[in-house]
Design a protein around this motif. Sequence first.
Motif, PDB file in Angstrom:
ATOM      1  N   UNK A   1     -45.186  17.271 -23.986  1.00 47.26           N
ATOM      2  CA  UNK A   1     -45.735  18.549 -24.458  1.00 47.26           C
ATOM      3  C   UNK A   1     -44.851  19.138 -25.556  1.00 47.26           C
ATOM      4  N   UNK A   2     -43.519  19.082 -25.364  1.00 48.16           N
ATOM      5  CA  UNK A   2     -42.620  19.662 -26.371  1.00 48.16           C
ATOM      6  C   UNK A   2     -42.673  18.829 -27.653  1.00 48.16           C
ATOM      7  N   UNK A   3     -42.750  17.501 -27.504  1.00 50.98           N
ATOM      8  CA  UNK A   3     -42.831  16.646 -28.700  1.00 50.98           C
ATOM      9  C   UNK A   3     -44.094  16.964 -29.493  1.00 50.98           C
ATOM     10  N   UNK A   4     -45.221  17.182 -28.764  1.00 47.25           N
ATOM     11  CA  UNK A   4     -46.474  17.524 -29.447  1.00 47.25           C
ATOM     12  C   UNK A   4     -46.347  18.874 -30.132  1.00 47.25           C
ATOM     13  N   UNK A   5     -45.645  19.818 -29.469  1.00 47.80           N
ATOM     14  CA  UNK A   5     -45.469  21.151 -30.063  1.00 47.80           C
ATOM     15  C   UNK A   5     -44.600  21.069 -31.317  1.00 47.80           C
ATOM     16  N   UNK A   6     -43.560  20.223 -31.283  1.00 49.52           N
ATOM     17  CA  UNK A   6     -42.699  20.059 -32.453  1.00 49.52           C
ATOM     18  C   UNK A   6     -43.504  19.460 -33.602  1.00 49.52           C
ATOM     19  N   UNK A   7     -44.340  18.494 -33.260  1.00 56.84           N
ATOM     20  CA  UNK A   7     -45.190  17.849 -34.263  1.00 56.84           C
ATOM     21  C   UNK A   7     -46.131  18.861 -34.915  1.00 56.84           C
ATOM     22  N   UNK A   8     -46.681  19.772 -34.063  1.00 58.96           N
ATOM     23  CA  UNK A   8     -47.678  20.709 -34.564  1.00 58.96           C
ATOM     24  C   UNK A   8     -47.057  21.867 -35.341  1.00 58.96           C
ATOM     25  N   UNK A   9     -45.943  22.409 -34.840  1.00 62.57           N
ATOM     26  CA  UNK A   9     -45.414  23.651 -35.414  1.00 62.57           C
ATOM     27  C   UNK A   9     -44.281  23.421 -36.406  1.00 62.57           C
ATOM     28  N   UNK A  10     -43.625  22.258 -36.368  1.00 62.46           N
ATOM     29  CA  UNK A  10     -42.474  21.968 -37.216  1.00 62.46           C
ATOM     30  C   UNK A  10     -41.430  23.089 -37.140  1.00 62.46           C
ATOM     31  N   UNK A  11     -40.899  23.368 -35.967  1.00 64.75           N
ATOM     32  CA  UNK A  11     -39.935  24.464 -35.861  1.00 64.75           C
ATOM     33  C   UNK A  11     -38.595  24.114 -36.505  1.00 64.75           C
ATOM     34  N   UNK A  12     -37.845  25.155 -36.919  1.00 65.65           N
ATOM     35  CA  UNK A  12     -36.513  24.940 -37.496  1.00 65.65           C
ATOM     36  C   UNK A  12     -35.543  24.500 -36.391  1.00 65.65           C
ATOM     37  N   UNK A  13     -35.620  25.182 -35.240  1.00 67.54           N
ATOM     38  CA  UNK A  13     -34.768  24.832 -34.106  1.00 67.54           C
ATOM     39  C   UNK A  13     -35.601  24.839 -32.826  1.00 67.54           C
ATOM     40  N   UNK A  14     -35.159  24.019 -31.861  1.00 63.23           N
ATOM     41  CA  UNK A  14     -35.770  24.030 -30.533  1.00 63.23           C
ATOM     42  C   UNK A  14     -34.678  24.420 -29.561  1.00 63.23           C
ATOM     43  N   UNK A  15     -34.895  25.521 -28.852  1.00 62.24           N
ATOM     44  CA  UNK A  15     -33.883  26.024 -27.926  1.00 62.24           C
ATOM     45  C   UNK A  15     -34.325  25.778 -26.486  1.00 62.24           C
ATOM     46  N   UNK A  16     -33.394  25.279 -25.667  1.00 64.51           N
ATOM     47  CA  UNK A  16     -33.690  25.059 -24.254  1.00 64.51           C
ATOM     48  C   UNK A  16     -32.517  25.559 -23.425  1.00 64.51           C
ATOM     49  N   UNK A  17     -32.794  26.007 -22.199  1.00 61.67           N
ATOM     50  CA  UNK A  17     -31.682  26.376 -21.323  1.00 61.67           C
ATOM     51  C   UNK A  17     -30.994  25.109 -20.817  1.00 61.67           C
ATOM     52  N   UNK A  18     -29.664  25.080 -20.845  1.00 58.97           N
ATOM     53  CA  UNK A  18     -28.942  23.871 -20.416  1.00 58.97           C
ATOM     54  C   UNK A  18     -28.766  23.902 -18.899  1.00 58.97           C
ATOM     55  N   UNK A  19     -29.875  23.796 -18.171  1.00 57.18           N
ATOM     56  CA  UNK A  19     -29.828  23.767 -16.706  1.00 57.18           C
ATOM     57  C   UNK A  19     -29.963  22.311 -16.269  1.00 57.18           C
ATOM     58  N   UNK A  20     -29.348  21.975 -15.111  1.00 57.13           N
ATOM     59  CA  UNK A  20     -29.143  20.568 -14.758  1.00 57.13           C
ATOM     60  C   UNK A  20     -30.436  19.762 -14.727  1.00 57.13           C
TER      61      UNK A  20
END
Lengths: 400, 256
Positions: free
Chosen positions: A166-185
């Motif tokens: 899902x995130x890969x598809x979103x990156x493909x669609x929106x072309x964001x500058x940065x992708x931020x995620x919480x570094x949880x285990x």
Amino acid sequence: MTIRRDPRAELERRRQRDAPAQSATEPSTARLRRDPRAERAQRRLGGEATPPPQPSSAQRAREASAGERVGAPGPGPSPAPRFIDAPACLILAVPDLEAGRLTAHDRDLLGAARILADSLSGGVVALACLEPAAPADDFGSAGVDRLLPARDAVFAGYAPEAKTAAVLAAIERLKPRHVLLPDSAVGGGDLARRLAVRLGVRLAANVQRLAADEIACRGDGGRSDILRRPPLIIALAPEAAEPVTGARHEARALDPMAFAAAPRLVDGGLAAIDPNAVPLKEADFIVSAGNGVTDWNAFHTVAGVLGGAEGGSRVVCDAGLLPRGRQVGASGTLVEPRCYLAFGIAGAPQHLQGIARCERVVAVNTDLHADMVKRADLAVIADAQAVMPALARLAREKRG
Amino acid sequence: MTPAVAVLVSAGRHPASDRARRADRDARALELALRLSPPGNLHVIHAGDPREPALRDYLGMGIASLIVLDLPPAADPIPALIEYLKGVRPQLLLAGTAAEAGECSGLLPYALAQALDAALAADIAEVALAGDRVDLLQALPRGRRRRLSAALPAVVTVGSAAPPARPFAFGPARRGRIEIVGAAAVPDAERAQWQLRPARPRPKRLKVATGGSADERLRAATEIAPGRGRLLVDPPPIEAARAIWDYLLAEGIVRS
């Protein structure tokens, strides 16, 4: 002899003196009147002539309920929403979402995304991976401009591969500058690394501080900070940024995300564990006893049936009715469960300190004026000895 | 045929004394591999300096030999490990979630899983091989555990919730063999551009009330935060129990 002042005449004179200067801009009144519409138009980034969309009735209702909430004092009236119509770039944030709700880590993450977006005059997009029926949390107050929902039944359980797709598809669609995620285990941290290897980029993990041109990652086993340019994938440590407060963003829903994944991991569900084997500090649900509990068999039964870890006040631990390791409070353990069920605890200040970080508190007490009853989200004024067996019986019935 | 099981180990540093030691999570991964039944054909691999004293600690846990891919400190270990592991073809690859020195991003197992076309499971506390599948127990926050299962080959990262590693003994540590394998060193270009600075502990965040009048802020700081407060006064026990049960159910604390 002193002359008496005539304030009214002085005021009149001053008004006449100031009048020529002001009349050029303000012809009718001396006092500036607010023009909320013009202010809102000014706040819009990339402002063009289209009138701002009025907040929907649902949004207004949400704002009203947020204003009414009892708790920490917020700014009295709810803040005016901020609209970003033409962002220069997009910052994609992927919150963990525990049961559809933003966690504290997620709010910090969205705060960090806000910092990045504001310094790049961009917008924040949040990707919410939800079950089909789950309601979305209030993303607008957390600082989200666009909400990208991805609804699929697999998100009810553990589905890191589907989420990665899902995130890969979103990156493909929106072309964001940065992708931020919480570094949880097992949440965002795992996802960030999966994304990084799929995209063939190097991620910044355990990020402690971030700005548009430099980030600090904690490395070297916590001994060094690595300063580097912000890469595409950024995994943020807890409390790395302040959550957004006092501002409302649009959280405009975008078209839902479509994706396809071939999962390799099979989720077998949560394993049954002994709640008392977990350290009290990590317990998810605590059933606690105080001086008002005399029927200890009923207490142990109800804690066992509900699947909660046992806790106690100082009085019962001093009396040896529960082991010292089970003491909740300033001189025991500062606990942070999702729910704290207190039987017969009046709520000494030291005990309330111990449960300051509990999300929900249920109290059963005979004293209507006890501090615990004030603190509780659900308070029952009754004898614990009567309620405990009834609750255990009900839980057994419901489970069949 | 016994499946090949590979464990990746790294040189650790004690967080307080800064002395060289076995990396805690890597040692836990080796412990899980040693507890496997049936025991697999075990390969313990380190990429880096073969003279590192901490490597002897792993040999002291009772393994006969340790394979070291000889690499200079500035080299990227991932290409060398991929190259070597393609020869070994492990069915199960275990590693700690992150190293205790260097970048510590924890990306390496993911890169290897991608290169070996294997499933990956993170932060695992228990591993059991069952035919051509592996059954796993994943550690979640708040002491919860989740059962997972994956087809082999699989890469598993082991976190601090796994059982602690057995103590190491001096004799086996001395007797153990370190097999040095030559490897092509690919310099890590991106890392050369980074700046390193000693980390400073961050102050814990305090909950500070903002907004409202001074009186409201003072009250928020000194008084008990009240709940959203539903109050039942002297209900019959059955009704009280039902109210509590419904609340716990609605908040997802208990399941019926």
